[in-house]
Design a protein around this motif. Structure first.
Motif, PDB file in Angstrom:
ATOM      1  N   LEU A 284      58.639  96.568  12.093  1.00  0.00           N
ATOM      2  CA  LEU A 284      57.740  95.479  11.660  1.00  0.00           C
ATOM      3  C   LEU A 284      56.791  95.931  10.558  1.00  0.00           C
ATOM      4  O   LEU A 284      55.601  95.580  10.541  1.00  0.00           O
ATOM      5  CB  LEU A 284      56.944  94.943  12.856  1.00  0.00           C
ATOM      6  N   ILE A 285      57.312  96.721   9.605  1.00  0.00           N
ATOM      7  CA  ILE A 285      56.493  97.199   8.494  1.00  0.00           C
ATOM      8  C   ILE A 285      56.177  96.023   7.574  1.00  0.00           C
ATOM      9  O   ILE A 285      57.009  95.148   7.345  1.00  0.00           O
ATOM     10  CB  ILE A 285      57.223  98.314   7.726  1.00  0.00           C
ATOM     11  N   SER A 286      54.985  96.003   7.034  1.00  0.00           N
ATOM     12  CA  SER A 286      54.508  94.877   6.226  1.00  0.00           C
ATOM     13  C   SER A 286      55.390  94.633   5.006  1.00  0.00           C
ATOM     14  O   SER A 286      55.901  95.569   4.382  1.00  0.00           O
ATOM     15  CB  SER A 286      53.071  95.139   5.783  1.00  0.00           C
ATOM     16  N   ASP A 287      55.560  93.353   4.652  1.00  0.00           N
ATOM     17  CA  ASP A 287      56.315  92.988   3.455  1.00  0.00           C
ATOM     18  C   ASP A 287      55.663  93.516   2.189  1.00  0.00           C
ATOM     19  O   ASP A 287      56.348  93.717   1.181  1.00  0.00           O
ATOM     20  CB  ASP A 287      56.437  91.464   3.341  1.00  0.00           C
ATOM     21  N   ASN A 288      54.353  93.723   2.215  1.00  0.00           N
ATOM     22  CA  ASN A 288      53.663  94.206   1.022  1.00  0.00           C
ATOM     23  C   ASN A 288      53.915  95.686   0.754  1.00  0.00           C
ATOM     24  O   ASN A 288      53.505  96.198  -0.287  1.00  0.00           O
ATOM     25  CB  ASN A 288      52.153  93.974   1.173  1.00  0.00           C
ATOM     26  N   ILE A 289      54.568  96.374   1.696  1.00  0.00           N
ATOM     27  CA  ILE A 289      54.892  97.789   1.517  1.00  0.00           C
ATOM     28  C   ILE A 289      56.362  97.971   1.152  1.00  0.00           C
ATOM     29  O   ILE A 289      56.698  98.826   0.331  1.00  0.00           O
ATOM     30  CB  ILE A 289      54.564  98.583   2.802  1.00  0.00           C
ATOM     31  N   VAL A 290      57.224  97.161   1.725  1.00  0.00           N
ATOM     32  CA  VAL A 290      58.672  97.271   1.494  1.00  0.00           C
ATOM     33  C   VAL A 290      59.127  96.030   0.729  1.00  0.00           C
ATOM     34  O   VAL A 290      59.261  94.950   1.306  1.00  0.00           O
ATOM     35  CB  VAL A 290      59.438  97.405   2.821  1.00  0.00           C
ATOM     36  N   ILE A 291      59.387  96.199  -0.562  1.00  0.00           N
ATOM     37  CA  ILE A 291      59.742  95.051  -1.389  1.00  0.00           C
ATOM     38  C   ILE A 291      61.114  94.501  -1.046  1.00  0.00           C
ATOM     39  O   ILE A 291      61.381  93.309  -1.207  1.00  0.00           O
ATOM     40  CB  ILE A 291      59.666  95.430  -2.881  1.00  0.00           C
ATOM     41  N   SER A 292      62.021  95.355  -0.564  1.00  0.00           N
ATOM     42  CA  SER A 292      63.351  94.877  -0.196  1.00  0.00           C
ATOM     43  C   SER A 292      63.295  93.928   0.998  1.00  0.00           C
ATOM     44  O   SER A 292      64.187  93.108   1.186  1.00  0.00           O
ATOM     45  CB  SER A 292      64.260  96.060   0.129  1.00  0.00           C
ATOM     46  N   LYS A 293      62.262  94.043   1.813  1.00  0.00           N
ATOM     47  CA  LYS A 293      62.057  93.111   2.919  1.00  0.00           C
ATOM     48  C   LYS A 293      61.387  91.828   2.443  1.00  0.00           C
ATOM     49  O   LYS A 293      61.706  90.732   2.917  1.00  0.00           O
ATOM     50  CB  LYS A 293      61.204  93.776   4.004  1.00  0.00           C
ATOM     51  N   LYS A 294      60.515  91.951   1.470  1.00  0.00           N
ATOM     52  CA  LYS A 294      59.792  90.787   0.969  1.00  0.00           C
ATOM     53  C   LYS A 294      60.714  89.834   0.216  1.00  0.00           C
ATOM     54  O   LYS A 294      60.493  88.617   0.218  1.00  0.00           O
ATOM     55  CB  LYS A 294      58.654  91.242   0.046  1.00  0.00           C
ATOM     56  N   ILE A 295      61.760  90.388  -0.422  1.00  0.00           N
ATOM     57  CA  ILE A 295      62.658  89.539  -1.200  1.00  0.00           C
ATOM     58  C   ILE A 295      63.370  88.528  -0.317  1.00  0.00           C
ATOM     59  O   ILE A 295      63.773  87.452  -0.770  1.00  0.00           O
ATOM     60  CB  ILE A 295      63.688  90.417  -1.956  1.00  0.00           C
ATOM     61  N   SER A 296      63.519  88.834   0.978  1.00  0.00           N
ATOM     62  CA  SER A 296      64.242  87.930   1.879  1.00  0.00           C
ATOM     63  C   SER A 296      63.440  86.680   2.209  1.00  0.00           C
ATOM     64  O   SER A 296      63.997  85.713   2.737  1.00  0.00           O
ATOM     65  CB  SER A 296      64.605  88.664   3.183  1.00  0.00           C
ATOM     66  N   THR A 297      62.138  86.680   1.912  1.00  0.00           N
ATOM     67  CA  THR A 297      61.292  85.522   2.230  1.00  0.00           C
ATOM     68  C   THR A 297      60.921  84.713   0.999  1.00  0.00           C
ATOM     69  O   THR A 297      60.186  83.731   1.123  1.00  0.00           O
ATOM     70  CB  THR A 297      60.007  85.986   2.920  1.00  0.00           C
ATOM     71  N   ILE A 298      61.428  85.089  -0.166  1.00  0.00           N
ATOM     72  CA  ILE A 298      60.980  84.424  -1.390  1.00  0.00           C
ATOM     73  C   ILE A 298      61.453  82.978  -1.451  1.00  0.00           C
ATOM     74  O   ILE A 298      60.735  82.087  -1.926  1.00  0.00           O
ATOM     75  CB  ILE A 298      61.450  85.216  -2.635  1.00  0.00           C
ATOM     76  N   GLU A 299      62.664  82.715  -0.958  1.00  0.00           N
ATOM     77  CA  GLU A 299      63.171  81.338  -1.001  1.00  0.00           C
ATOM     78  C   GLU A 299      62.309  80.414  -0.150  1.00  0.00           C
ATOM     79  O   GLU A 299      61.968  79.303  -0.578  1.00  0.00           O
ATOM     80  CB  GLU A 299      64.621  81.303  -0.524  1.00  0.00           C
ATOM     81  N   ALA A 300      61.958  80.846   1.047  1.00  0.00           N
ATOM     82  CA  ALA A 300      61.135  80.022   1.936  1.00  0.00           C
ATOM     83  C   ALA A 300      59.747  79.791   1.343  1.00  0.00           C
ATOM     84  O   ALA A 300      59.197  78.681   1.417  1.00  0.00           O
ATOM     85  CB  ALA A 300      61.026  80.676   3.307  1.00  0.00           C
ATOM     86  N   SER A 301      59.180  80.832   0.726  1.00  0.00           N
ATOM     87  CA  SER A 301      57.837  80.697   0.141  1.00  0.00           C
ATOM     88  C   SER A 301      57.849  79.700  -1.006  1.00  0.00           C
ATOM     89  O   SER A 301      56.973  78.817  -1.084  1.00  0.00           O
ATOM     90  CB  SER A 301      57.356  82.062  -0.351  1.00  0.00           C
ATOM     91  N   ILE A 302      58.813  79.810  -1.900  1.00  0.00           N
ATOM     92  CA  ILE A 302      58.886  78.893  -3.040  1.00  0.00           C
ATOM     93  C   ILE A 302      59.185  77.479  -2.573  1.00  0.00           C
ATOM     94  O   ILE A 302      58.628  76.495  -3.095  1.00  0.00           O
ATOM     95  CB  ILE A 302      59.948  79.381  -4.042  1.00  0.00           C
ATOM     96  N   SER A 303      60.044  77.337  -1.569  1.00  0.00           N
ATOM     97  CA  SER A 303      60.386  76.005  -1.066  1.00  0.00           C
ATOM     98  C   SER A 303      59.178  75.313  -0.460  1.00  0.00           C
ATOM     99  O   SER A 303      58.940  74.121  -0.690  1.00  0.00           O
ATOM    100  CB  SER A 303      61.502  76.122  -0.029  1.00  0.00           C
ATOM    101  N   ASN A 304      58.355  76.052   0.296  1.00  0.00           N
ATOM    102  CA  ASN A 304      57.205  75.446   0.963  1.00  0.00           C
ATOM    103  C   ASN A 304      56.087  75.097  -0.010  1.00  0.00           C
ATOM    104  O   ASN A 304      55.445  74.050   0.118  1.00  0.00           O
ATOM    105  CB  ASN A 304      56.668  76.385   2.040  1.00  0.00           C
ATOM    106  N   VAL A 305      55.838  75.953  -0.980  1.00  0.00           N
ATOM    107  CA  VAL A 305      54.697  75.759  -1.877  1.00  0.00           C
ATOM    108  C   VAL A 305      55.071  74.881  -3.064  1.00  0.00           C
ATOM    109  O   VAL A 305      54.336  73.944  -3.427  1.00  0.00           O
ATOM    110  CB  VAL A 305      54.156  77.120  -2.357  1.00  0.00           C
ATOM    111  N   GLU A 306      56.195  75.148  -3.683  1.00  0.00           N
ATOM    112  CA  GLU A 306      56.597  74.418  -4.888  1.00  0.00           C
ATOM    113  C   GLU A 306      57.374  73.140  -4.583  1.00  0.00           C
ATOM    114  O   GLU A 306      57.736  72.408  -5.515  1.00  0.00           O
ATOM    115  CB  GLU A 306      57.444  75.326  -5.786  1.00  0.00           C
ATOM    116  N   LYS A 307      57.644  72.873  -3.329  1.00  0.00           N
ATOM    117  CA  LYS A 307      58.365  71.674  -2.895  1.00  0.00           C
ATOM    118  C   LYS A 307      59.742  71.573  -3.547  1.00  0.00           C
ATOM    119  O   LYS A 307      60.170  70.507  -4.012  1.00  0.00           O
ATOM    120  CB  LYS A 307      57.550  70.407  -3.205  1.00  0.00           C
TER     121      LYS A 307
END
Length: 351
Positions: A284-307
């Motif tokens: 459960l290492i933070s997404d802000n430390i491991v960028i390869s883990k953060k990339i997996s959430t980019i679609e959900a983040s853009i979908s929720n914020v940018e509609k």
């Protein structure tokens, strides 16, 4: 009667002439034998056979290389191309690789939602620190196996091989429970009253790496062991005669000679730590430390914020994020390409 007699006489004369010519020039079998025994002819045929063999091997190698490059590079080129597609380009069936209306919108949003600068910096610090520890520890362990005799040496080296062979998925539950309730021989619980939860931090990775059980540490130990075994023992004997101790010999002589293996292991460790998602999700290492883990959430983040709800368009943003994640690794490989190839060749890595 006279004409027929003349004809027979002429025929006999022709046969005699042919026989004489054959005696002078030799029979066809003799001619063939003379050709085959001719040194120049044999050399020419040998050269043609060798050239034909080289040509066939060249064609086979070319087909193999082109096929492998297509399988590996083809998807990467597709991702890079798609990251520049506009909406109209994506829905246009006539557009395949080269966009008609290229845009940088995908990169702008991907850069923003990845928090690219901060995340890449943290990820590189995390990967480089683990790499340095891994090179230091694995090189010492490999040197110990290559040069020293101690009890249970074969058993312990067998454990190293087991680390390479056994999939990490089979030990994920014990690892999770160990660091969820971390305690060393009950000392922490005796002092503080409870075990320590090390999840949601990178500390478990540092503990495993320090004790030679980190990501692919078994492979790195094996690489160093094979390399040190290939170095002549006369180097250490000469150092011992000059008054050098074990540690001085290791750090100032053996490790310098093992530089190709050090570079190889460093690049492998850096790339695998940078791209690791298994241990990052397990601990459960933070997404802000491991960028390869953060990339997996980019679609959900853009979908929720940018509609943006079209999954096909969201995939274009993911492609742009993947390209951004690849850039640091590509730069590192380009800078160290020569040393990396030399290290792989001298380390005996095959397959």
């Amino acid at each position: 009667m006279g004409a027929s007699a003349n004809a027979k006489a002429n025929t006999k004369a022709e046969k005699r002439n042919r026989a004489k010519e054959q005696k002078k020039t030799g029979s066809p079998e003799k001619l063939l034998k003379s050709f085959t025994q001719d040194a120049q002819f044999i050399n020419d045929m040998t050269r043609w056979a060798v050239n034909l063999k080289k040509f066939v091997l060249f064609v086979f190698q070319l087909i193999l290389i082109v096929g492998v490059c297509y399988v590996i590079i083809g998807p990467v080129l597709g991702i890079i191309s798609s990251s520049f597609f506009s909406n109209s380009d994506y829905y246009n069936p006539m557009v395949y690789l080269i966009p008609q209306e290229p845009t940088l919108e995908r990169y702008k949003l991907a850069f923003q939602y990845l928090k690219y600068g901060t995340t890449v910096r943290n990820s590189l610090i995390y990967s480089l620190s683990l790499m340095a520890i891994q090179v230091f520890v694995c090189s010492m362990v490999g040197y110990g196996f290559a040069r020293f005799d101690f009890p249970f040496k074969k058993v312990l080296f067998g454990c190293v091989v087991v680390m390479i062979v056994i999939p990490t998925n089979t030990i994920m539950l014990p690892l999770y429970m160990t660091f969820a309730k971390f305690d060393v021989f009950g000392i922490i619980k005796a002092v503080t009253g409870s075990a320590v939860n090390l999840l949601s931090t990178p500390i478990p990775m540092y503990i495993m790496t320090v004790f030679g059980c980190g990501l692919r540490s078994g492979l790195y130990i094996y690489i160093f062991n094979q390399f040190f075994r290939g170095l002549p023992k006369e180097i250490e004997e000469a150092a011992l005669v000059d008054g050098c101790g074990i540690w001085y010999t290791y750090f100032r002589i053996m490790l310098i000679n093992a530089l190709p293996s050090v570079v190889t292991v460093a690049i492998f460790s850096m790339v695998w730590q940078y791209n690791d998602t298994f241990y990052a999700k397990l601990f459960l290492i933070s997404d802000n430390i491991v960028i390869s883990k953060k990339i997996s959430t980019i679609e959900a983040s853009i979908s929720n914020v940018e509609k943006i709800y079209d999954p096909s368009i969201l995939e274009l943003y993911l492609d742009a994020g993947i390209v951004l994640v690849m850039i640091p690794i590509v730069i590192i490989y380009v800078l160290l390409q020569k040393q990396f190839i030399e290290g792989v060749e001298r380390s005996g890595i095959v397959g």
